[in-house]
Enzyme design. Sequence first.
Site, PDB file in Angstrom:
ATOM      1  N   LYS A 113       0.806  -1.221   0.000  1.00  0.00           N
ATOM      2  CA  LYS A 113       0.000   0.000   0.000  1.00  0.00           C
ATOM      3  C   LYS A 113       0.840   1.272   0.000  1.00  0.00           C
ATOM      4  O   LYS A 113       0.448   2.267  -0.612  1.00  0.00           O
ATOM      5  CB  LYS A 113      -0.962  -0.006   1.187  1.00  0.00           C
ATOM      6  CG  LYS A 113      -1.857  -1.265   1.275  1.00  0.00           C
ATOM      7  CD  LYS A 113      -2.687  -1.490   0.029  1.00  0.00           C
ATOM      8  CE  LYS A 113      -3.384  -2.838   0.032  1.00  0.00           C
ATOM      9  NZ  LYS A 113      -4.034  -3.155  -1.241  1.00  0.00           N
ATOM     10  N   ASN A 135      -7.573  -1.929  -5.960  1.00  0.00           N
ATOM     11  CA  ASN A 135      -7.895  -3.358  -5.944  1.00  0.00           C
ATOM     12  C   ASN A 135      -7.856  -3.892  -7.363  1.00  0.00           C
ATOM     13  O   ASN A 135      -8.420  -3.296  -8.272  1.00  0.00           O
ATOM     14  CB  ASN A 135      -9.268  -3.590  -5.323  1.00  0.00           C
ATOM     15  CG  ASN A 135      -9.351  -3.018  -3.926  1.00  0.00           C
ATOM     16  OD1 ASN A 135      -8.402  -3.119  -3.145  1.00  0.00           O
ATOM     17  ND2 ASN A 135     -10.455  -2.383  -3.597  1.00  0.00           N
ATOM     18  N   GLU A 160      -9.756   3.092  -4.946  1.00  0.00           N
ATOM     19  CA  GLU A 160     -10.480   3.562  -3.757  1.00  0.00           C
ATOM     20  C   GLU A 160     -10.018   4.951  -3.362  1.00  0.00           C
ATOM     21  O   GLU A 160      -8.814   5.201  -3.276  1.00  0.00           O
ATOM     22  CB  GLU A 160     -10.168   2.661  -2.550  1.00  0.00           C
ATOM     23  CG  GLU A 160     -10.781   1.309  -2.560  1.00  0.00           C
ATOM     24  CD  GLU A 160     -10.454   0.548  -1.257  1.00  0.00           C
ATOM     25  OE1 GLU A 160     -10.656  -0.656  -1.256  1.00  0.00           O
ATOM     26  OE2 GLU A 160      -9.988   1.158  -0.267  1.00  0.00           O
ATOM     27  N   ARG A 200      -8.969  -6.841  -8.471  1.00  0.00           N
ATOM     28  CA  ARG A 200      -9.923  -7.944  -8.674  1.00  0.00           C
ATOM     29  C   ARG A 200     -11.300  -7.410  -9.091  1.00  0.00           C
ATOM     30  O   ARG A 200     -11.549  -6.215  -9.027  1.00  0.00           O
ATOM     31  CB  ARG A 200     -10.096  -8.687  -7.350  1.00  0.00           C
ATOM     32  CG  ARG A 200     -10.643  -7.747  -6.271  1.00  0.00           C
ATOM     33  CD  ARG A 200     -10.911  -8.407  -4.933  1.00  0.00           C
ATOM     34  NE  ARG A 200     -11.612  -7.500  -4.032  1.00  0.00           N
ATOM     35  CZ  ARG A 200     -11.035  -6.608  -3.263  1.00  0.00           C
ATOM     36  NH1 ARG A 200      -9.727  -6.467  -3.265  1.00  0.00           N
ATOM     37  NH2 ARG A 200     -11.755  -5.814  -2.492  1.00  0.00           N
ATOM     38  N   GLY A 258      -8.620  -1.866   5.744  1.00  0.00           N
ATOM     39  CA  GLY A 258      -8.868  -1.559   7.150  1.00  0.00           C
ATOM     40  C   GLY A 258      -8.095  -2.423   8.123  1.00  0.00           C
ATOM     41  O   GLY A 258      -8.156  -2.209   9.331  1.00  0.00           O
ATOM     42  N   GLU A 276      -6.294   3.109  -1.975  1.00  0.00           N
ATOM     43  CA  GLU A 276      -5.779   1.799  -2.377  1.00  0.00           C
ATOM     44  C   GLU A 276      -6.293   1.482  -3.766  1.00  0.00           C
ATOM     45  O   GLU A 276      -7.281   2.064  -4.218  1.00  0.00           O
ATOM     46  CB  GLU A 276      -6.293   0.691  -1.433  1.00  0.00           C
ATOM     47  CG  GLU A 276      -5.758   0.793  -0.023  1.00  0.00           C
ATOM     48  CD  GLU A 276      -6.381  -0.209   0.938  1.00  0.00           C
ATOM     49  OE1 GLU A 276      -6.977  -1.196   0.486  1.00  0.00           O
ATOM     50  OE2 GLU A 276      -6.255   0.019   2.152  1.00  0.00           O
TER      51      GLU A 276
END
Length: 449
Positions: free
Chosen positions: A116, A291, A275, A293, A165, A289
């Site tokens: 991250k 993702n 995000e 997928r 988180g 972040e």
Amino acid sequence: MFKKILIANRGEIALRIIRACHELGIETVAVYSSADELSLHVRFADEAVCIGPPPGSESYMNIPSILSAAELTNSDAIHPGYGFLAENPEFAQICTDNDFVFIGPPAETILSMGEKATAKKSMNEAGVPVIPGSTGVISSVGEAQKIASEIGFPVMLKASAGGGGRGMRIVKETDQLERAFVTASSEAQSAFNNGDLYLEKYVEKSRHIEIQILADRHGNVIHFGERECSIQRRHQKLIEESPSPIIDEELRQKIGSAAVQGAASIGYVGLGTVEFLFDSKSKEFYFMEMNTRIQVEHPVTEMVMGKDLVKMQIRLAVGEEIPSYLAQQKLRGHAMECRINAEDPSNDFIPSPAKVEEFYAPGGNGVRMDSHVYAGYEISPHYDSLIGKLIVHSEDRNTTINRMQRALEETIIEGPKTTIPFHQAIMRNSDFQAGNFHTGFLETFVYEE
Ligand code: MV4
């Protein structure tokens, strides 16, 4: 086009992927643990291979078993779904090394977005707004103190190998920073086998806004607008919607362009989600972040964009080019998703795995239920408790909420406790109805059945 795809997953997403494949004329291979023999993904796939015992670590995450199944069935490609191996760079690499197309971005991309602190640094360099804080990983308490005094408290320590988180700490003042740094780092070390931390300003009353992006191998990157995902409990999303009630067309294009720019700068290929943290007060947005997928909540984007994201993901993996008109595609109406979990909302959401005695999925205009459950189905305690996603679509947000209430009312699930009555309570809440909420909404929400 692929002839045969192996789906390295279970539950509703395995079913979702099988549906996309069959509409594209692609044969499907299900893999399953011994607990899932009677699951619908096994029944609906053209072929099925048992890959191990019930624990996910020994079946859906068992790389040698999955590769053997792909080999045995002569599959061309492997779709990982979400969770399990979906963002495991080693798995993506092993698929590629064995001549199976991994349906997702290359292993190096998964790896770089999985760290991250590195991901944030790349996005910052690409000109995407990031939350003020450390540039990459912090190496000492002294460095953390220095940065914190520059940006001011409260600050947040985040595990670079965490995400979603996990491994986060809010630090309110200087005195607490050293302790927090040491404990957060050792927790991250034991949880992720990586103690790296980064630090940033804590943004209060924020909203979680994510942008769906699509990138092809020919250099085209487009976005499909945002999803509002602020209704979460302990970092588990419960309700998602598109569009966000607080984002207008101008802001959508601004955040969307930032996401596209960020993805393009790292040479991203495939479908992905960027995000952002949205500051309700200042109206600023910041990268959090990325993702790599297909996400659980992808259907709300599908409903407003009128496109099948799983089919598009498969087409991108084949190497097809994104048609240019799709960059101009406008969203239509408003979609919302309620995650139906086999959990007891009256008892701290404890899982309620049980036999489904009765099941009726709601229908009618603008109603979609993505679920792998049927009457007689035994919910296994070995996996997450998601048993269905109820997605509704209509011309505007108010009508969508009314339609969601009607559809929740119609849904029959006997046997396990479910989150349905909790969703009904949220739909009745005036702040939710007004679109007036942030990520702390469920912490103060009083649930009364
Ligand atoms: C934050 C934040 C406030 N300030 N970072 C939680 C999930 C992970 N992706 C990052 N998260 C947060 N990062 C800063 N600098 C607040 C959260 C956060 C949150 C974010 C999105 C949705 C729900 C959340 C619940 C609590 C905290």
